[in-house]
Design a protein around this motif. Structure first.
Motif, mmCIF file in Angstrom:
data_model
loop_
_atom_site.group_PDB
_atom_site.id
_atom_site.type_symbol
_atom_site.label_atom_id
_atom_site.label_comp_id
_atom_site.label_asym_id
_atom_site.label_seq_id
_atom_site.Cartn_x
_atom_site.Cartn_y
_atom_site.Cartn_z
ATOM 1 N N PHE A 77 40.295 59.263 63.919
ATOM 2 C CA PHE A 77 40.568 57.913 64.384
ATOM 3 C C PHE A 77 40.475 57.953 65.912
ATOM 4 O O PHE A 77 41.313 58.579 66.572
ATOM 5 N N THR A 78 39.444 57.310 66.453
ATOM 6 C CA THR A 78 39.167 57.390 67.883
ATOM 7 C C THR A 78 39.240 56.000 68.493
ATOM 8 O O THR A 78 38.623 55.052 67.989
ATOM 9 N N ARG A 79 39.978 55.867 69.591
ATOM 10 C CA ARG A 79 40.113 54.567 70.250
ATOM 11 C C ARG A 79 38.872 54.275 71.080
ATOM 12 O O ARG A 79 38.457 55.080 71.911
ATOM 13 N N ASP A 80 38.281 53.115 70.860
ATOM 14 C CA ASP A 80 37.116 52.669 71.618
ATOM 15 C C ASP A 80 37.555 51.680 72.693
ATOM 16 O O ASP A 80 38.168 50.651 72.394
ATOM 17 N N GLY B 236 42.296 48.539 72.225
ATOM 18 C CA GLY B 236 43.238 49.022 71.221
ATOM 19 C C GLY B 236 42.650 49.264 69.855
ATOM 20 O O GLY B 236 43.353 49.722 68.955
ATOM 21 N N ARG B 237 41.370 48.956 69.658
ATOM 22 C CA ARG B 237 40.751 49.167 68.351
ATOM 23 C C ARG B 237 40.363 50.635 68.165
ATOM 24 O O ARG B 237 39.979 51.316 69.111
ATOM 25 N N TYR B 238 40.457 51.099 66.926
ATOM 26 C CA TYR B 238 40.131 52.490 66.598
ATOM 27 C C TYR B 238 38.925 52.536 65.663
ATOM 28 O O TYR B 238 38.766 51.682 64.787
ATOM 29 N N ARG B 239 38.095 53.534 65.881
ATOM 30 C CA ARG B 239 36.948 53.799 65.016
ATOM 31 C C ARG B 239 37.308 54.930 64.063
ATOM 32 O O ARG B 239 37.818 55.965 64.463
ATOM 33 N N ARG B 240 37.045 54.726 62.769
ATOM 34 C CA ARG B 240 37.365 55.746 61.768
ATOM 35 C C ARG B 240 36.099 56.430 61.288
ATOM 36 O O ARG B 240 35.117 55.768 60.955
ATOM 37 N N ASP C 294 44.605 67.302 65.883
ATOM 38 C CA ASP C 294 44.590 66.734 67.230
ATOM 39 C C ASP C 294 45.345 65.410 67.216
ATOM 40 O O ASP C 294 45.019 64.508 66.441
ATOM 41 N N VAL C 295 46.370 65.311 68.056
ATOM 42 C CA VAL C 295 47.116 64.068 68.223
ATOM 43 C C VAL C 295 47.184 63.811 69.720
ATOM 44 O O VAL C 295 47.971 64.431 70.440
ATOM 45 N N SER C 296 46.305 62.944 70.196
ATOM 46 C CA SER C 296 46.223 62.660 71.625
ATOM 47 C C SER C 296 46.131 61.150 71.838
ATOM 48 O O SER C 296 46.117 60.367 70.897
ATOM 49 N N GLU C 297 46.054 60.742 73.092
ATOM 50 C CA GLU C 297 46.087 59.317 73.410
ATOM 51 C C GLU C 297 44.901 58.564 72.812
ATOM 52 O O GLU C 297 45.043 57.436 72.357
#
Length: 250
Positions: free
Chosen positions: A188-191, A195-199, A165-168
């Motif tokens: 890797f999910t943007r919260d 602009g921060r991502y949760r891994r 999955d490669v999405s916004e």
């Protein structure tokens, strides 16, 4: 003690929303509709038992269709989210692992959706899962598994990762240990909007259809059908997942 990784309260609270928004769309009506049709037809007038029922993504709407559903779930946090949707009288849930936990009564259908058997990280535990399903089935009952096929043909020599999955808001990819049949799903999910991502990552043991058929045979079950999706598309060498149905002899 099961080898399955335990879903935390934090993950359980996010689970439904993230599955609805992800590239898989597992919480969408387009995915759920065919899933419920397939399972309801197999359950008939009998009871259904969902192994690893989670937050009730499938179990709750299947119960709403009139199928009596019970569940087994390892994570108390996931079961707590389900409990907001259905009370214990409507949909009873037993806390425990799907390889050994026994609930009262017999069922015409036992099912495992969305790759969940891969949460058991050893072959021995997966075999016991089949045996546990057989223990719960009445004669003529069915055990259903939905499981993806690892995209190993996409791996050129020396590469160990494949994106799914490669999405916004989300980047997801799997890495593979071909010797142990273990894949690790990385997320890797943007919260929010900062602009921060949760891994996050989770481990899974993949198994091939032929291996599952042997597990079924060890449990006294017989393959009845295998299709590529809940709509019944024929299963073939290019299929990315399968829905397999094994039957307990009369």
């Amino acid at each position: 003690m099961t080898s399955s990784e335990l879903w935390t309260a934090e993950t359980a609270e996010r689970y439904d929303a993230e599955e609805s928004e992800s590239g898989t769309g597992m919480g969408s009506a387009a995915v759920l509709g065919p899933t419920l049709d397939f399972l309801a037809e197999l359950a008939g007038d009998g009871r259904a038992l969902e192994f690893a029922i989670g937050t009730g993504r499938v179990g709750v709407p299947l119960r709403a269709r009139g199928v009596p559903v019970a569940g087994i779930e390892l994570s108390e946090a996931m079961a707590a989210v389900l409990r907001r949707k259905a009370d214990a009288d409507t949909l009873p849930v037993t806390i425990g692992d799907m390889a050994t936990t026994r609930v009262p009564g017999d069922f015409s259908l036992v099912y495992l959706v969305y790759n969940t058997i891969s949460n058991l990280l050893t072959q021995a535990e997966q075999v016991e899962c089949f045996r546990n399903a057989a223990r719960h089935l009445s004669p003529g009952g069915r055990f259903v598994i939905e499981l993806g096929l690892p995209p190993l043909r996409r791996l050129p020599p020396g590469q160990t990762a494949v994106p799914f999955d490669v999405s916004e808001r989300h980047l997801g990819f799997d890495t593979f240990d071909l010797v142990e049949q273990i894949l690790v799903s990385h997320h890797f999910t943007r919260d929010g909007e900062d602009g921060r991502y949760r891994r996050e990552n989770s481990r899974h043991r993949y198994a091939w259809p032929a291996e599952l058929d042997l597990m079924a045979e060890l449990a006294g079950l017989e393959l009845e059908q295998r299709v590529a999706d809940w709509d019944g598309t024929p299963f073939g060498q290019d299929s990315e997942k399968h829905i397999s149905v094994w039957r307990k002899p009369e």
